[in-house]
Write an enzyme that holds these catalytic residues in place. Structure first.
Site, short mmCIF file in Angstrom:
data_model
loop_
_atom_site.label_atom_id
_atom_site.label_comp_id
_atom_site.label_asym_id
_atom_site.label_seq_id
_atom_site.Cartn_x
_atom_site.Cartn_y
_atom_site.Cartn_z
NE ARG A 95 28.23 3.54 -52.89
CZ ARG A 95 27.95 4.82 -53.14
NH1 ARG A 95 26.70 5.17 -53.43
NH2 ARG A 95 28.89 5.74 -53.07
CE1 TYR A 148 8.56 -11.91 -45.96
CE2 TYR A 148 9.51 -9.82 -46.65
CZ TYR A 148 9.61 -11.04 -45.99
OH TYR A 148 10.77 -11.35 -45.33
CG ASP A 220 6.80 -8.83 -54.06
OD1 ASP A 220 7.23 -9.71 -54.84
OD2 ASP A 220 7.21 -8.71 -52.89
CE LYS A 245 12.18 -15.42 -50.47
NZ LYS A 245 12.80 -14.10 -50.31
#
Length: 434
Positions: A95, A148, A220, A245
């Site tokens: 983590r 988005y 973004d 993506k």
């Protein structure tokens, strides 16, 4: 002899550990000699099964990126372990950091021209991580109108729970941004190519205004990828990606990335996000790295296919409007020519003349393309944003974002363009009939 007797026999333990015979090749002997195990020679089979010897590579290196799937790391000293809890460079728990994940972070940061990267479990993990790290109660955000849907939902939630105020701007007018700035403004949020309308933000002009006021700029860059645009070179401070993506590109991984121009800002955001727990799985990082090796080839094909299909779609009677940055008719064509000289991306926004029912018919009629969420895949995907990715927006917000009832988004893949056109054309004919 019973199993218990065998385990108790000192002679049995060495036999369980492979030895190098005198007939072994020099290469095999070298490999075996590099096997490292801290276990004593008298260890029993039960212990040996739990602690396999680690092979340390000497004299060569793996051509592919190694997958460090283990989530926890051991140390030889208590001091070293204690120091690892405060060192961003140490590996002690995945983590906090993992060698495979770190390779992905470094690779994307280098592509974007940034100082450092942070990897997340998803694109929305990256967006949330950055926004929650930079914003606080009573803060103010300037963001472009067409975002988005997930990002819009996060900003709306922050407004409700934290009192974060949001002013929406077009994304093309620097004076509009200047007028929106306040003393409590904490960031300017933009998309290189807006989802799903493909509007292109004037990053240099808008970032210059924010920079004069000392406001960090978050962009973004998912739709463009670092192959088409590097927002950090145009004044941005942080770039976020849905690595799901274009970076990964094969519909088999979920991931997000944030890249920072300033290493101090990277450390500040990392300090918050490590405790949020939206960390990347090492295997997801490994898959993304593998996908990135063909990014340039995929992007070039997707851009070319999208530009060709966009031009053909403009001429079809079932289509009211087409938006793709490579088209001369695009409202931000001049900006796109400056910021996206190598291609307008693989996404086309199409407004069908028949409205919502035409959109529904179209997305259900495709056969080569798939009716699916997401984008940037090697396969062509279609969807109806108003009822899917932007369902969080009401009618007024949809209209403000430029999303109509008949808007469909086409994420163009790498298939042959003629096969794609044949498929889209037959779906348009069905949509025209409703």
């Amino acid at each position: 002899m019973s199993h218990a007797d065998s385990a108790a026999s000192p002679a049995a333990a060495p036999a369980a550990s492979p030895a190098v015979s005198s007939a072994a090749s020099p290469a095999a002997a070298s490999a075996a000699a590099s096997a490292v195990s801290p276990l004593p020679d008298t260890a029993r089979p039960e212990t040996l099964a739990v602690h396999p010897p680690h092979v340390e590579i000497t004299g060569s290196r793996p051509l592919g990126v190694p997958l460090h799937q283990g989530h926890v790391f051991a140390f030889d000293s208590a001091d070293a372990l204690a120091e690892a809890f405060t060192s961003p460079d140490a590996f002690m728990y995945s983590r906090h950091g993992n060698p495979t994940v770190r390779t992905l972070e470094n690779a994307v940061a280098r592509l974007e021209g940034g100082a450092a990267g942070l990897s997340f479990a998803s694109g929305m993990g990256a967006v949330n991580g950055v926004l929650h790290a930079l914003l606080g109660s009573g803060g103010h955000v300037v963001a472009q109108t067409c975002l988005y849907g997930g990002t819009y939902a996060v900003l709306t939630d922050l407004a409700t729970r934290w009192g974060v105020d949001v002013t929406y701007v077009s994304g093309t007018d620097p004076e509009e941004v200047r007028a929106a700035l306040r003393p409590e403004t904490r960031l300017l949020y933009l998309e290189t190519i807006a989802n799903p309308t493909t509007r292109v933000s004037d990053l240099p002009a808008l970032a210059a205004v924010a920079g004069e006021a000392g406001i960090p700029v978050v962009v973004d860059n998912t739709f463009a990828s670092p192959l088409l645009c590097r927002p950090l070179h145009h004044g941005a401070d942080i770039v976020v990606h849905s690595a799901t993506k274009y970076l990964a590109g094969h519909a088999d991984v979920l991931g997000g990335m944030a890249v920072f121009k300033d290493p101090d800002l990277h450390r500040d955001v990392r300090r918050h996000t490590v405790e949020q727990g939206a960390s990347t799985d090492p295997f997801a990082a490994w898959l993304t790295l593998r996908g990135m090796q063909t990014l340039s080839l995929r992007i070039a094909r997707q851009c070319a296919n999208a530009a060709e299909l966009g031009a053909r779609l403009e001429a079809h009677p079932a289509v009211a409007a087409v938006r793709h940055p490579a088209l001369a008719s695009h409202p931000d064509r001049e900006i796109a020519e400056r910021l996206l000289p190598d291609g307008g991306g693989g996404v086309i926004s199409v407004d069908l003349a028949g409205g919502r029912e035409a959109g529904r018919t179209f997305v259900e009629a495709v056969r080569v393309a798939s009716l699916s969420v997401s984008l940037g895949d090697v396969k062509t995907l279609v969807m109806h944003p108003a009822s899917t990715s932007h369902h969080q927006l009401d009618a007024e917000a949809l209209a403000a974002a430029g999303i109509g009832p008949g808007t469909v988004r086409i994420s163009v893949g790498i298939e042959h363009v003629e096969d794609l056109w044949t498929d889209l054309e037959q779906a348009l004919e069905q949509a025209k009939a409703v």
